[in-house]
Design a protein around this motif. Structure first.
Motif, short mmCIF file in Angstrom:
data_model
loop_
_atom_site.label_atom_id
_atom_site.label_comp_id
_atom_site.label_asym_id
_atom_site.label_seq_id
_atom_site.Cartn_x
_atom_site.Cartn_y
_atom_site.Cartn_z
N LYS A 141 0.79 -1.39 0.00
CA LYS A 141 0.13 0.00 0.09
C LYS A 141 1.00 1.24 -0.06
O LYS A 141 1.36 1.72 1.01
CB LYS A 141 -0.90 0.06 1.37
N LEU A 142 0.98 1.94 -1.40
CA LEU A 142 1.56 3.14 -1.41
C LEU A 142 0.93 4.19 -0.88
O LEU A 142 -0.16 4.52 -1.46
CB LEU A 142 2.41 3.42 -2.73
N THR A 143 1.64 5.16 -0.29
CA THR A 143 0.99 6.33 0.23
C THR A 143 1.41 7.56 -0.77
O THR A 143 2.42 7.41 -1.29
CB THR A 143 1.32 6.60 1.70
N ARG A 144 0.99 8.52 -0.46
CA ARG A 144 1.50 9.84 -1.09
C ARG A 144 2.62 10.43 -0.88
O ARG A 144 3.42 10.65 -1.68
CB ARG A 144 0.46 10.95 -0.73
N TRP A 145 3.24 10.03 0.26
CA TRP A 145 4.54 10.22 0.60
C TRP A 145 5.41 9.25 -0.20
O TRP A 145 6.60 9.75 -0.55
CB TRP A 145 4.97 10.22 2.11
N ASP A 146 5.16 7.95 -0.09
CA ASP A 146 5.85 7.13 -0.91
C ASP A 146 5.84 7.53 -2.49
O ASP A 146 7.03 7.34 -2.98
CB ASP A 146 5.30 5.53 -0.66
N ASN A 147 4.81 7.91 -2.80
CA ASN A 147 4.81 8.25 -4.36
C ASN A 147 5.62 9.43 -4.88
O ASN A 147 6.15 9.80 -5.61
CB ASN A 147 3.21 8.61 -4.77
N ARG A 148 5.55 10.62 -3.61
CA ARG A 148 6.31 11.76 -3.88
C ARG A 148 7.91 11.14 -3.84
O ARG A 148 8.72 11.90 -4.72
CB ARG A 148 6.06 12.70 -2.80
N LEU A 149 8.25 10.49 -2.86
CA LEU A 149 9.69 10.15 -2.86
C LEU A 149 10.06 9.45 -4.13
O LEU A 149 11.24 9.82 -4.65
CB LEU A 149 9.91 9.19 -1.51
#
Length: 577
Positions: free
Chosen positions: A387-395
């Motif tokens: 489960k990728l979060t917005r912070w994972d996608n940003r990084l």
């Protein structure tokens, strides 16, 4: 974009991701006419848009402009109450007539409301604002905690997915990224026992292509006594133009090591490299074709280094070439003889295990098992379990290897501090942490919050002095106790999620490694994270044990090497027959 709800996945977002690249002047024509969205994004940012994309961008511009207009009107109303006239000017009002109109309308509406001045003079506003601020801080912290939480159901799905990933890696021609099979046999412990009996000596070499470093060690066995180990670190030549020049420099460093420590006799040399190795024989190893590693790419390491060694007439012979995680498995097996899985938690992450030869196409005629490098860092690139979060996608979007090494970006030392920094800056953007006059320049720099700083989450003092001192020394920020509590909580949230995910991955690999095993599998963990973040390791092992128990598997035994097993493992692998 961080939620992956805007623009096609293949869109080039490098320019629009640059700070302040989207000029305020773009907003007025976009709000007035949706067709301008497509023109501006394609001409200025090179992004082709869908109708849905254009609708979203237009709506966002309208929302931001509308809020600005309301705030500007409210401010003006407070300033000019009781006056008969007010003059408005400025470039923003000139280019955005809708914003100007809404600001003026808001001002007129508020000027007719007698409560405006009373609210601004309310002495209780400061205390009320502090209470509202604390509640807002807690809400944001809870939101982050919920989004980064992974329960046992999520983790069991990850464990099964990793098992599928490892299985698929053995047949990479048809499934996913490859797992790389080495020529290190599980019976290597017998070869090492023979070397101990003969009081033999070997050399180990670890090539760190990313840091440009070369580590060399020697190990001398003495029956009934402690092993004699020498270690030395060198830097690789930066101005080498060809692979030949590079390996000649490495051979020169090796000669210096042999002479410095006065080593004698023909010495076997085991080499490992921090890249996946496609081994064609016990001595034939090349860095995998899909990896960019400069002059090492597509070079037979044993052959190139062997030729350079011969030129110097060194009494050294390359007898083994492996990847770092396989060398770690050998070190672990030497220390803990029943080890079948090795996990490395350094700047990145990887795992290796022993696979039954009958399941490996090129070793089906052999008994026993061969070591396999799983390339665990690359897991998750097409996973639905993570489960990728917005912070994972940003990084990921801002990284130099967008779209790859997904799992590594969730759990490895290289990225954990950056996830925490992004969470801190979200609090800063919402003005919910640090004073408004704090210097945010250092915290605003990518990767400025090192993962090693996260060890301060173990600070349990009343005033969190250690964390406060860190923020002052490292970021020039004078933090309150509440600020420090927020940072500590963010470190704990990120650490526990990473550790649980790694525990789930280990559970999946143990399921594969336990085939044909009567007893529980022995897992050895090594790397710098084992020393600087012990809660991470505890949570990893506890999660793996719990998941395996839930899956009806035997509980594994965990050992922590607590050291870098690369060079020693390479030296031990040199004894392999």
């Amino acid at each position: 974009m961080d939620e992956r709800l805007l623009f096609p996945k293949a869109a080039c977002v490098e320019i629009i991701s640059t700070e302040y690249a989207f000029y305020t002047a773009y907003m007025a024509p976009i709000v007035e006419d949706r067709d301008h969205v497509g023109c501006i994004l394609e001409n200025e940012f090179g992004i082709a848009t869908t109708e849905a994309d254009r609708l979203v961008v237009q709506a966002l511009c309208g929302i931001v402009a509308g809020r600005a207009a309301l705030l500007a009107g409210a401010m003006l109303a407070a300033l000019v109450k009781g006056r008969s006239a007010v003059a408005l000017s400025g470039v923003l009002l000139d280019v955005n007539q809708k914003l100007r109109a809404e600001a003026v309308d808001t001002m007129h509406e508020l000027l007719g409301d007698a409560d405006v001045e009373v609210l601004l003079q309310n002495r209780g506003a400061e205390a009320l604002g502090a209470a509202i601020n604390a509640a807002t801080q807690l809400n944001l912290l809870n939101e982050i905690s919920r989004e980064l939480d992974v329960d046992d159901g999520d983790l069991e799905a990850v464990a099964q997915d990793v098992l599928h990933y490892v299985n698929g890696g053995l047949h990479a021609k048809t499934q996913g990224p490859a797992s790389w099979v080495s020529y290190v046999h599980s019976d290597i412990t017998q070869d090492i026992r023979t070397a101990i009996k003969n009081e033999a000596m070997s050399l180990g070499m670890a090539i760190d292509t990313q840091a440009g470093r070369l580590r060399i060690s020697s190990i001398k066995f003495a029956s009934g006594q402690r092993d004699t180990i020498n270690k030395q670190v060198f830097f690789l030549r930066k101005d080498a133009k060809t692979a030949g020049q590079l390996f000649e420099d490495i051979a020169t460093r090796l000669a210096g090591f042999v002479n410095t420590h006065q080593l004698e006799g023909m010495l076997p040399l085991g080499v490992n490299i921090d890249r996946p190795v496609a081994e064609t024989s016990k001595l034939g190893g090349r860095v995998a074709d899909n990896v960019d590693c400069g002059l090492f790419r597509n070079v037979d390491i044993a052959q190139a280094l062997g030729a350079a060694i011969l030129k110097l007439h060194l009494p050294v012979k390359v007898t083994s070439v492996t990847n770092c995680v396989v060398s770690t498995l050998v070190t672990a097996q030497h220390r803990f003889s029943n080890t079948r899985v090795a996990l490395t938690l350094n700047h990145g992450i990887n795992a290796s295990y022993y696979e039954l030869c009958e399941n490996l196409e090129k070793f089906q005629d052999l008994a026993g098992s061969m070591a396999v490098n799983t390339e665990l860092a690359r897991y998750g690139e097409d996973s639905k379990a993570l489960k990728l979060t917005r912070w994972d996608n940003r990084l990921d979007r801002e990284s130099i290897n967008t779209g790859t090494h997904t799992f590594e970006k969730l759990v490895a030392d290289k990225y954990l501090g950056e996830i925490v920094r992004n969470l801190i800056t979200d609090f800063m953007d919402a003005q919910l942490i640090f004073s408004k006059d704090s210097d945010a320049s250092v915290m605003g720099e990518p990767y400025s919050f090192f993962t090693s700083y996260m060890a301060t989450m173990e600070d349990h003092s009343d005033d969190l002095t250690e964390l406060s001192d860190l923020l002052r020394a490292g970021f020039n920020i004078k933090a309150s106790v509440v600020d420090c509590q927020i940072v500590r909580a963010l470190c704990q949230i990120v650490t526990m999620r990473a550790a649980k995910l790694v525990g789930a991955a280990v559970a999946g690999i143990v399921c594969r490694a336990s085939d044909g095993q009567k007893d529980g599998v022995v897992v050895s963990i090594s790397g710098q994270l084992t020393e600087m973040n012990q809660p991470y390791v505890r949570c990893t092992t506890e999660t793996a044990k719990r998941l395996l128990s839930n899956m009806g598997r035997k509980e594994p035994t965990f050992n922590v090497l607590g050291e870098d097993g690369y060079t020693i493992g390479a030296a031990l692998a040199a004894f392999s027959k």
